[in-house]
Design a protein around this motif. Structure first.
Motif, mmCIF file in Angstrom:
data_model
loop_
_atom_site.group_PDB
_atom_site.id
_atom_site.type_symbol
_atom_site.label_atom_id
_atom_site.label_comp_id
_atom_site.label_asym_id
_atom_site.label_seq_id
_atom_site.Cartn_x
_atom_site.Cartn_y
_atom_site.Cartn_z
ATOM 1 N N ASP A 23 -0.479 -2.860 -5.742
ATOM 2 C CA ASP A 23 -1.462 -2.560 -4.698
ATOM 3 C C ASP A 23 -0.817 -2.517 -3.315
ATOM 4 O O ASP A 23 -1.087 -1.609 -2.521
ATOM 5 C CB ASP A 23 -2.599 -3.590 -4.697
ATOM 6 N N GLU A 24 0.029 -3.488 -3.039
ATOM 7 C CA GLU A 24 0.680 -3.550 -1.733
ATOM 8 C C GLU A 24 1.641 -2.375 -1.527
ATOM 9 O O GLU A 24 1.707 -1.795 -0.441
ATOM 10 C CB GLU A 24 1.433 -4.875 -1.576
ATOM 11 N N ILE A 25 2.375 -2.033 -2.570
ATOM 12 C CA ILE A 25 3.313 -0.912 -2.481
ATOM 13 C C ILE A 25 2.550 0.382 -2.243
ATOM 14 O O ILE A 25 2.894 1.168 -1.359
ATOM 15 C CB ILE A 25 4.189 -0.827 -3.751
ATOM 16 N N LEU A 26 1.486 0.599 -3.002
ATOM 17 C CA LEU A 26 0.699 1.820 -2.848
ATOM 18 C C LEU A 26 0.057 1.906 -1.463
ATOM 19 O O LEU A 26 -0.019 2.988 -0.882
ATOM 20 C CB LEU A 26 -0.380 1.906 -3.918
ATOM 21 N N GLU A 27 -0.410 0.789 -0.965
ATOM 22 C CA GLU A 27 -1.029 0.778 0.358
ATOM 23 C C GLU A 27 -0.037 1.233 1.429
ATOM 24 O O GLU A 27 -0.395 1.955 2.357
ATOM 25 C CB GLU A 27 -1.541 -0.621 0.689
ATOM 26 N N CYS A 28 1.199 0.845 1.282
ATOM 27 C CA CYS A 28 2.213 1.142 2.294
ATOM 28 C C CYS A 28 2.848 2.525 2.145
ATOM 29 O O CYS A 28 3.094 3.193 3.142
ATOM 30 C CB CYS A 28 3.302 0.074 2.273
ATOM 31 N N ILE A 29 3.131 2.942 0.915
ATOM 32 C CA ILE A 29 3.880 4.194 0.748
ATOM 33 C C ILE A 29 3.181 5.205 -0.155
ATOM 34 O O ILE A 29 3.738 6.264 -0.442
ATOM 35 C CB ILE A 29 5.313 3.940 0.220
ATOM 36 N N GLY A 30 1.973 4.913 -0.582
ATOM 37 C CA GLY A 30 1.274 5.774 -1.531
ATOM 38 C C GLY A 30 1.110 7.213 -1.077
ATOM 39 O O GLY A 30 1.201 8.136 -1.876
ATOM 40 N N GLU A 31 0.861 7.434 0.206
ATOM 41 C CA GLU A 31 0.627 8.788 0.706
ATOM 42 C C GLU A 31 1.905 9.510 1.115
ATOM 43 O O GLU A 31 1.863 10.686 1.480
ATOM 44 C CB GLU A 31 -0.365 8.756 1.861
ATOM 45 N N MET A 32 3.020 8.830 1.050
ATOM 46 C CA MET A 32 4.297 9.478 1.398
ATOM 47 C C MET A 32 4.740 10.394 0.263
ATOM 48 O O MET A 32 4.483 10.119 -0.908
ATOM 49 C CB MET A 32 5.381 8.434 1.645
ATOM 50 N N GLN A 33 5.410 11.471 0.625
ATOM 51 C CA GLN A 33 6.025 12.332 -0.370
ATOM 52 C C GLN A 33 7.208 11.578 -0.986
ATOM 53 O O GLN A 33 7.933 10.869 -0.277
ATOM 54 C CB GLN A 33 6.520 13.631 0.270
ATOM 55 N N CYS A 34 7.393 11.707 -2.262
ATOM 56 C CA CYS A 34 8.471 10.976 -2.936
ATOM 57 C C CYS A 34 9.833 11.251 -2.300
ATOM 58 O O CYS A 34 10.642 10.339 -2.158
ATOM 59 C CB CYS A 34 8.494 11.323 -4.417
ATOM 60 N N LEU A 35 10.078 12.486 -1.921
ATOM 61 C CA LEU A 35 11.382 12.822 -1.338
ATOM 62 C C LEU A 35 11.569 12.252 0.062
ATOM 63 O O LEU A 35 12.682 12.250 0.586
ATOM 64 C CB LEU A 35 11.580 14.338 -1.322
ATOM 65 N N GLU A 36 10.512 11.755 0.679
ATOM 66 C CA GLU A 36 10.620 11.150 2.009
ATOM 67 C C GLU A 36 11.056 9.688 1.957
ATOM 68 O O GLU A 36 11.466 9.121 2.964
ATOM 69 C CB GLU A 36 9.281 11.222 2.745
ATOM 70 N N LEU A 37 10.934 9.077 0.797
ATOM 71 C CA LEU A 37 11.280 7.660 0.675
ATOM 72 C C LEU A 37 12.786 7.493 0.793
ATOM 73 O O LEU A 37 13.553 8.208 0.167
ATOM 74 C CB LEU A 37 10.793 7.100 -0.655
ATOM 75 N N ASP A 38 13.186 6.533 1.604
ATOM 76 C CA ASP A 38 14.607 6.258 1.777
ATOM 77 C C ASP A 38 14.805 4.759 1.923
ATOM 78 O O ASP A 38 13.857 3.980 1.854
ATOM 79 C CB ASP A 38 15.178 7.028 2.972
ATOM 80 N N ASP A 39 16.039 4.356 2.123
ATOM 81 C CA ASP A 39 16.336 2.927 2.186
ATOM 82 C C ASP A 39 15.665 2.258 3.380
ATOM 83 O O ASP A 39 15.238 1.110 3.276
ATOM 84 C CB ASP A 39 17.843 2.695 2.216
ATOM 85 N N THR A 40 15.545 2.966 4.489
ATOM 86 C CA THR A 40 14.856 2.392 5.649
ATOM 87 C C THR A 40 13.408 2.064 5.292
ATOM 88 O O THR A 40 12.909 0.988 5.630
ATOM 89 C CB THR A 40 14.906 3.359 6.850
ATOM 90 N N THR A 41 12.753 2.977 4.601
ATOM 91 C CA THR A 41 11.373 2.742 4.157
ATOM 92 C C THR A 41 11.302 1.510 3.266
ATOM 93 O O THR A 41 10.404 0.671 3.420
ATOM 94 C CB THR A 41 10.842 3.967 3.382
ATOM 95 N N MET A 42 12.247 1.389 2.363
ATOM 96 C CA MET A 42 12.240 0.263 1.431
ATOM 97 C C MET A 42 12.500 -1.061 2.144
ATOM 98 O O MET A 42 11.858 -2.068 1.838
ATOM 99 C CB MET A 42 13.267 0.499 0.330
ATOM 100 N N VAL A 43 13.412 -1.072 3.095
ATOM 101 C CA VAL A 43 13.697 -2.297 3.857
ATOM 102 C C VAL A 43 12.459 -2.706 4.655
ATOM 103 O O VAL A 43 12.086 -3.886 4.679
ATOM 104 C CB VAL A 43 14.925 -2.101 4.772
ATOM 105 N N GLU A 44 11.815 -1.747 5.294
ATOM 106 C CA GLU A 44 10.600 -2.049 6.059
ATOM 107 C C GLU A 44 9.492 -2.561 5.146
ATOM 108 O O GLU A 44 8.762 -3.485 5.497
ATOM 109 C CB GLU A 44 10.134 -0.811 6.818
ATOM 110 N N LEU A 45 9.370 -1.971 3.964
ATOM 111 C CA LEU A 45 8.363 -2.417 3.007
ATOM 112 C C LEU A 45 8.667 -3.830 2.512
ATOM 113 O O LEU A 45 7.755 -4.664 2.411
ATOM 114 C CB LEU A 45 8.290 -1.438 1.839
ATOM 115 N N ALA A 46 9.921 -4.125 2.248
ATOM 116 C CA ALA A 46 10.297 -5.481 1.831
ATOM 117 C C ALA A 46 9.958 -6.489 2.918
ATOM 118 O O ALA A 46 9.434 -7.574 2.632
ATOM 119 C CB ALA A 46 11.786 -5.532 1.498
#
Length: 82
Positions: A23-46
């Motif tokens: 639920d938390e992951i989807l809330e944060c990145i659910g609407e992003m395009q898969c190809l837009e996800l990068d390490d910066t996004t993952m660090v911010e999400l963590a």
């Protein structure tokens, strides 16, 4: 292009295991395009999921591993490098 939320739905449709922080992951990145996800996004999400910090193994197990599995299934030919 496919959003992470759609990729997640497809992943669950294949009877894959529900990520612990889904639920938390989807809330944060659910609407992003898969190809837009990068390490910066993952660090911010963590940082958002564990504001007081967490061990590397916890972050890998509950964030990177499920996200990469979903992306791998969705983007068979071109998963982003995280």
């Amino acid at each position: 292009m496919i959003t992470f939320a759609r990729a997640y739905t497809n992943y669950l449709g294949k009877k894959k295991q529900l990520p612990y922080y889904a639920d938390e992951i989807l809330e944060c990145i659910g609407e992003m395009q898969c190809l837009e996800l990068d390490d910066t996004t993952m660090v911010e999400l963590a940082d958002e999921l564990w504001p007081d910090g967490a061990s590397a193994s916890t972050i890998n197990r509950h964030l990177y591993t499920p996200v990469i599995a979903i992306l791998h299934m969705a983007l068979k030919e071109q998963p982003p490098e995280l």
